[in-house]
Design a protein around this motif. Structure first.
Motif, PDB file in Angstrom:
ATOM      1  N   ALA A 112     -51.542  68.883 -19.066  1.00  0.00           N
ATOM      2  CA  ALA A 112     -51.270  68.765 -20.500  1.00  0.00           C
ATOM      3  C   ALA A 112     -50.199  67.717 -20.815  1.00  0.00           C
ATOM      4  CB  ALA A 112     -50.838  70.120 -21.057  1.00  0.00           C
ATOM      5  N   ALA A 113     -49.294  67.477 -19.893  1.00  0.00           N
ATOM      6  CA  ALA A 113     -48.140  66.613 -20.152  1.00  0.00           C
ATOM      7  C   ALA A 113     -48.436  65.153 -19.836  1.00  0.00           C
ATOM      8  CB  ALA A 113     -46.957  67.083 -19.300  1.00  0.00           C
ATOM      9  N   PRO A 114     -47.758  64.223 -20.533  1.00  0.00           N
ATOM     10  CA  PRO A 114     -47.829  62.816 -20.132  1.00  0.00           C
ATOM     11  C   PRO A 114     -47.287  62.659 -18.707  1.00  0.00           C
ATOM     12  CG  PRO A 114     -46.641  63.058 -22.223  1.00  0.00           C
ATOM     13  CD  PRO A 114     -46.877  64.436 -21.672  1.00  0.00           C
ATOM     14  N   GLU A 115     -47.744  61.648 -17.996  1.00  0.00           N
ATOM     15  CA  GLU A 115     -47.350  61.444 -16.603  1.00  0.00           C
ATOM     16  C   GLU A 115     -45.830  61.461 -16.411  1.00  0.00           C
ATOM     17  OE1 GLU A 115     -48.472  58.357 -13.041  1.00  0.00           O
ATOM     18  OE2 GLU A 115     -47.993  57.477 -14.987  1.00  0.00           O
ATOM     19  N   ALA A 116     -45.089  60.843 -17.327  1.00  0.00           N
ATOM     20  CA  ALA A 116     -43.633  60.760 -17.201  1.00  0.00           C
ATOM     21  C   ALA A 116     -42.959  62.123 -17.292  1.00  0.00           C
ATOM     22  CB  ALA A 116     -43.055  59.822 -18.264  1.00  0.00           C
ATOM     23  N   ARG A 117     -43.626  63.095 -17.909  1.00  0.00           N
ATOM     24  CA  ARG A 117     -43.105  64.463 -17.979  1.00  0.00           C
ATOM     25  C   ARG A 117     -43.704  65.332 -16.885  1.00  0.00           C
ATOM     26  NH1 ARG A 117     -40.319  65.453 -22.787  1.00  0.00           N
ATOM     27  NH2 ARG A 117     -39.793  63.439 -23.682  1.00  0.00           N
ATOM     28  N   ALA A 118     -44.972  65.112 -16.562  1.00  0.00           N
ATOM     29  CA  ALA A 118     -45.636  65.904 -15.524  1.00  0.00           C
ATOM     30  C   ALA A 118     -44.943  65.738 -14.176  1.00  0.00           C
ATOM     31  CB  ALA A 118     -47.104  65.509 -15.422  1.00  0.00           C
ATOM     32  N   VAL A 119     -44.452  64.533 -13.895  1.00  0.00           N
ATOM     33  CA  VAL A 119     -43.805  64.294 -12.608  1.00  0.00           C
ATOM     34  C   VAL A 119     -42.534  65.136 -12.466  1.00  0.00           C
ATOM     35  CG1 VAL A 119     -42.380  62.284 -13.261  1.00  0.00           C
ATOM     36  CG2 VAL A 119     -43.246  62.504 -10.920  1.00  0.00           C
ATOM     37  N   ARG A 120     -41.867  65.439 -13.572  1.00  0.00           N
ATOM     38  CA  ARG A 120     -40.665  66.279 -13.513  1.00  0.00           C
ATOM     39  C   ARG A 120     -41.032  67.695 -13.076  1.00  0.00           C
ATOM     40  NH1 ARG A 120     -37.736  64.046 -19.080  1.00  0.00           N
ATOM     41  NH2 ARG A 120     -38.541  61.955 -18.759  1.00  0.00           N
ATOM     42  N   ILE A 121     -42.176  68.163 -13.555  1.00  0.00           N
ATOM     43  CA  ILE A 121     -42.646  69.494 -13.164  1.00  0.00           C
ATOM     44  C   ILE A 121     -42.975  69.496 -11.672  1.00  0.00           C
ATOM     45  CG2 ILE A 121     -44.448  71.223 -13.514  1.00  0.00           C
ATOM     46  CD1 ILE A 121     -44.708  69.943 -16.411  1.00  0.00           C
ATOM     47  N   LEU A 122     -43.733  68.503 -11.236  1.00  0.00           N
ATOM     48  CA  LEU A 122     -44.086  68.416  -9.818  1.00  0.00           C
ATOM     49  C   LEU A 122     -42.842  68.285  -8.946  1.00  0.00           C
ATOM     50  CD1 LEU A 122     -47.169  66.040 -10.131  1.00  0.00           C
ATOM     51  CD2 LEU A 122     -47.187  68.514  -9.661  1.00  0.00           C
ATOM     52  N   ASP A 123     -41.875  67.467  -9.386  1.00  0.00           N
ATOM     53  CA  ASP A 123     -40.636  67.292  -8.622  1.00  0.00           C
ATOM     54  C   ASP A 123     -39.855  68.601  -8.512  1.00  0.00           C
ATOM     55  OD1 ASP A 123     -41.239  64.614  -8.251  1.00  0.00           O
ATOM     56  OD2 ASP A 123     -39.742  63.875  -9.694  1.00  0.00           O
ATOM     57  N   ALA A 124     -39.939  69.456  -9.534  1.00  0.00           N
ATOM     58  CA  ALA A 124     -39.215  70.734  -9.525  1.00  0.00           C
ATOM     59  C   ALA A 124     -39.750  71.689  -8.467  1.00  0.00           C
ATOM     60  CB  ALA A 124     -39.285  71.394 -10.904  1.00  0.00           C
ATOM     61  N   PHE A 125     -40.985  71.466  -8.026  1.00  0.00           N
ATOM     62  CA  PHE A 125     -41.586  72.311  -6.994  1.00  0.00           C
ATOM     63  C   PHE A 125     -41.427  71.706  -5.602  1.00  0.00           C
ATOM     64  CE2 PHE A 125     -43.355  74.193 -10.733  1.00  0.00           C
ATOM     65  CZ  PHE A 125     -43.505  75.526 -10.403  1.00  0.00           C
ATOM     66  N   ARG A 126     -40.756  70.552  -5.515  1.00  0.00           N
ATOM     67  CA  ARG A 126     -40.499  69.913  -4.217  1.00  0.00           C
ATOM     68  C   ARG A 126     -39.083  70.244  -3.776  1.00  0.00           C
ATOM     69  NH1 ARG A 126     -42.777  63.810  -4.295  1.00  0.00           N
ATOM     70  NH2 ARG A 126     -41.733  63.896  -2.279  1.00  0.00           N
ATOM     71  N   SER A 127     -38.854  70.196  -2.478  1.00  0.00           N
ATOM     72  CA  SER A 127     -37.520  70.506  -1.952  1.00  0.00           C
ATOM     73  C   SER A 127     -36.809  69.277  -1.404  1.00  0.00           C
ATOM     74  CB  SER A 127     -37.630  71.569  -0.850  1.00  0.00           C
ATOM     75  OG  SER A 127     -38.431  71.076   0.212  1.00  0.00           O
ATOM     76  N   ASP A 128     -37.443  68.102  -1.543  1.00  0.00           N
ATOM     77  CA  ASP A 128     -36.863  66.894  -0.941  1.00  0.00           C
ATOM     78  C   ASP A 128     -36.231  65.956  -1.967  1.00  0.00           C
ATOM     79  OD1 ASP A 128     -39.395  66.391  -1.976  1.00  0.00           O
ATOM     80  OD2 ASP A 128     -39.907  64.905  -0.462  1.00  0.00           O
ATOM     81  N   GLY A 129     -35.846  66.468  -3.129  1.00  0.00           N
ATOM     82  CA  GLY A 129     -35.205  65.658  -4.174  1.00  0.00           C
ATOM     83  C   GLY A 129     -33.701  65.809  -4.110  1.00  0.00           C
ATOM     84  N   PRO A 130     -32.991  65.387  -5.131  1.00  0.00           N
ATOM     85  CA  PRO A 130     -33.484  64.911  -6.415  1.00  0.00           C
ATOM     86  C   PRO A 130     -34.067  63.491  -6.340  1.00  0.00           C
ATOM     87  CG  PRO A 130     -31.096  64.842  -6.400  1.00  0.00           C
ATOM     88  CD  PRO A 130     -31.530  65.463  -5.097  1.00  0.00           C
TER      89      PRO A 130
END
Length: 148
Positions: A112-130
């Protein structure tokens, strides 16, 4: 002094329930589905700002867990600090800024989200950030997969 670049700093709350659903709003101004967030006040710590913005937009009180990433809108000069959060109180309600508030699956939220916002959601489920990413408000301009 007027020659200095001007940037705005905002915060994004990627709020995740224990069942993995993500809190999303449909913005009143442009109809886009995005995680809640907004502009940081001058005298406000980023974590306090994300708590305030999510509560104002959705009626849900959150606790920030960790910084997900830093995202810069190159067209507008807006830098957003995204935090993964979990809900602690309240229930979803609409606001002046959100015409709809929903708990979506990660698949529904990112679709549902634009790519620039969707990536924040995907990044929140990763453990290798920020992560540090740049975009034009809709699309990522430079894919950086190396955490900073």
């Amino acid at each position: 002094m007027s020659d200095l670049p001007k940037h705005s700093v905002s915060v994004t709350g990627v709020v995740v329930r224990p069942d993995g659903r993500v809190l999303m709003i449909q913005r009143a101004d442009d109809g886009r589905w995005v995680p809640p967030g907004g502009v940081l006040e001058l005298d406000e710590a980023p974590e306090a700002g994300v708590v305030r913005e999510v509560l104002e937009e959705t009626g849900i009180e959150v606790k920030p867990e960790r910084l997900v990433g830093v995202y810069k809108n190159m067209a507008l000069g807006v830098v957003s600090l995204a935090f993964r959060c979990h809900p602690v109180a309240g229930g979803p309600r609409e606001s002046d800024e959100a015409v709809a508030v929903e708990w979506l699956t990660i698949e529904e939220a990112t679709a549902a989200a634009p790519e620039a916002r969707a990536v924040r959601i995907l990044d929140a489920f990763r453990s290798d950030g920020p992560f540090v990413r740049i975009h034009d408000g809709t699309t990522l301009l430079l894919e950086q997969t190396v955490p900073h």
